[in-house]
Design an enzyme around this catalytic site. Sequence first.
Site, PDB file in Angstrom:
ATOM      1  N   LYS A  50      19.229  16.531  49.500  1.00 25.04           N
ATOM      2  CA  LYS A  50      19.252  16.356  50.973  1.00 25.04           C
ATOM      3  C   LYS A  50      19.185  17.146  51.076  1.00 25.04           C
ATOM      4  O   LYS A  50      18.749  18.585  50.860  1.00 25.04           O
ATOM      5  CB  LYS A  50      20.154  15.323  52.060  1.00 25.04           C
ATOM      6  CG  LYS A  50      20.759  13.765  51.190  1.00 25.04           C
ATOM      7  CD  LYS A  50      19.574  12.735  51.184  1.00 25.04           C
ATOM      8  CE  LYS A  50      19.316  12.105  50.282  1.00 25.04           C
ATOM      9  NZ  LYS A  50      20.594  10.804  50.686  1.00 25.04           N
TER      10      LYS A  50
HETATM   11  C1  LIG Z   1      20.565   9.831  49.963  1.00 18.44           C
HETATM   12  C2  LIG Z   1      21.438   8.261  51.127  1.00 18.44           C
HETATM   13  C3  LIG Z   1      22.158   7.965  51.121  1.00 18.44           C
HETATM   14  C4  LIG Z   1      23.806   7.860  50.896  1.00 18.44           C
HETATM   15  O1  LIG Z   1      24.261   9.350  50.841  1.00 18.44           O
HETATM   16  P1  LIG Z   1      25.338   9.791  49.421  1.00 18.44           P
HETATM   17  O2  LIG Z   1      25.343  11.218  49.997  1.00 18.44           O
HETATM   18  O3  LIG Z   1      24.826   9.973  47.962  1.00 18.44           O
HETATM   19  O4  LIG Z   1      26.498   8.137  49.591  1.00 18.44           O
HETATM   20  C5  LIG Z   1      22.225   6.387  52.012  1.00 18.44           C
HETATM   21  N1  LIG Z   1      20.616   6.227  53.366  1.00 18.44           N
HETATM   22  C6  LIG Z   1      19.460   7.260  52.833  1.00 18.44           C
HETATM   23  C7  LIG Z   1      18.617   6.227  54.074  1.00 18.44           C
HETATM   24  C8  LIG Z   1      20.151   8.070  51.519  1.00 18.44           C
HETATM   25  O5  LIG Z   1      18.930   8.917  51.385  1.00 18.44           O
END
Ligand SMILES: *Cc1c(COP(=O)(O)O)cnc(C)c1O
Length: 362
Positions: free
Chosen positions: A182
């Site tokens: 992210k």
């Molecule tokens: C990465 C992601 C999540 C979940 O995040 P984590 O920190 O990996 O649990 C939820 N929604 C979307 C759209 C994502 O890309």
Amino acid sequence: MIPLVKTNIADRNQLMPVLEQVIYSGYVAAGEASRKFEEELREYIGNPYVLALNSGTAALHIALLILDVGPGDEIISTPMTAEPTNTTIAVTGAKVVWADVDPETGLASPASIREKITNKTKAIMLVHYAGMVCDMDEINKISEEFNIPVIEDAAHAFGSKYNGKIVGSNSRFTCYSFQAIKQLTTIDGGAIAFTNPDDMAEAKKLRWFGLDRGVSRLENDIKRAGYKYEMNNVNATIGSVQLKNYPDILKRYIDNGMYFDRELAGVKGVTLIPYYKNTEPSYWLYTMKVERRNDFIKMMEENGIMASPLHHRTDTHSVFAESKCDLPGMEEFYSSFVHIPCGWWVDDETRAQIVKAIRKGW
Ligand SMILES: *Cc1c(COP(=O)(O)O)cnc(C)c1O
């Protein structure tokens, strides 16, 4: 090959001394560093009601738990997202009801959301896919009219804006992810923002087995069982360092994104995505639509540039078989959208090279 996503970690000299300090401090579980990071997040987002968690998935789950979502309930959601948005709904036992997407943007269509509302609808789950913000003006109206709360999955949108403000103060819940790829990473981590302080108080207990941190362990009485969703001091320490650098990193994504918006406008075979009124994307992934996508991807690959749709639509998984329905907007968007590299690793020369390759045609 220029990648589509790349983990950004602060420089060794900046990160290692503080990381080493916390790791050997004797206090690695959630504590002072977690609270400090939480305060910094509140300041950055501009909302005093933010909690740090150990994942974005935990944030989504907590929002659903606070709404007491369970079997018999329906959550309107979108297939144009990463899996956790919808698997988290599935684990509560609620049914996912797919809203179609606007074929121009790939984001949930307000008209379709409106059509899918029933007396079982417990919440509307939105995803600001790739950092582009949903049509919040319209969706806010729907939420108010039907009195249905909105959960914004802002895992791709930490730093995207609505009405000139970082997303996180509009809907009852906004969920962020700080997972490895992210825009801001704490290695793993997440956060949730609220507009109602009572929700935050309940979430504080739900993230720690149901225990109340304000009361001594011996006097605690768990009334509702919770989970182990706190962010520990180590991830929070990393987060504090990462957040310090984040404005500059985000600026690079946005700068590159706006460059592509300008330079790719009108290029043959490319259709740019319009952004909704009062919204500003964070450009986690630069998204556009192209003709003959396979040929486009191949051409980009030959130029050393990765291009891909990256995410598989989530409505095709067996676990969502019960929710299956026709989604013509999704079909249309899904057949032609693609991402190209846009992040902090794309410098002026690289982005010019990307535009040149696309302008040559495929
Ligand atoms: C990465 C992601 C999540 C979940 O995040 P984590 O920190 O990996 O649990 C939820 N929604 C979307 C759209 C994502 O890309």
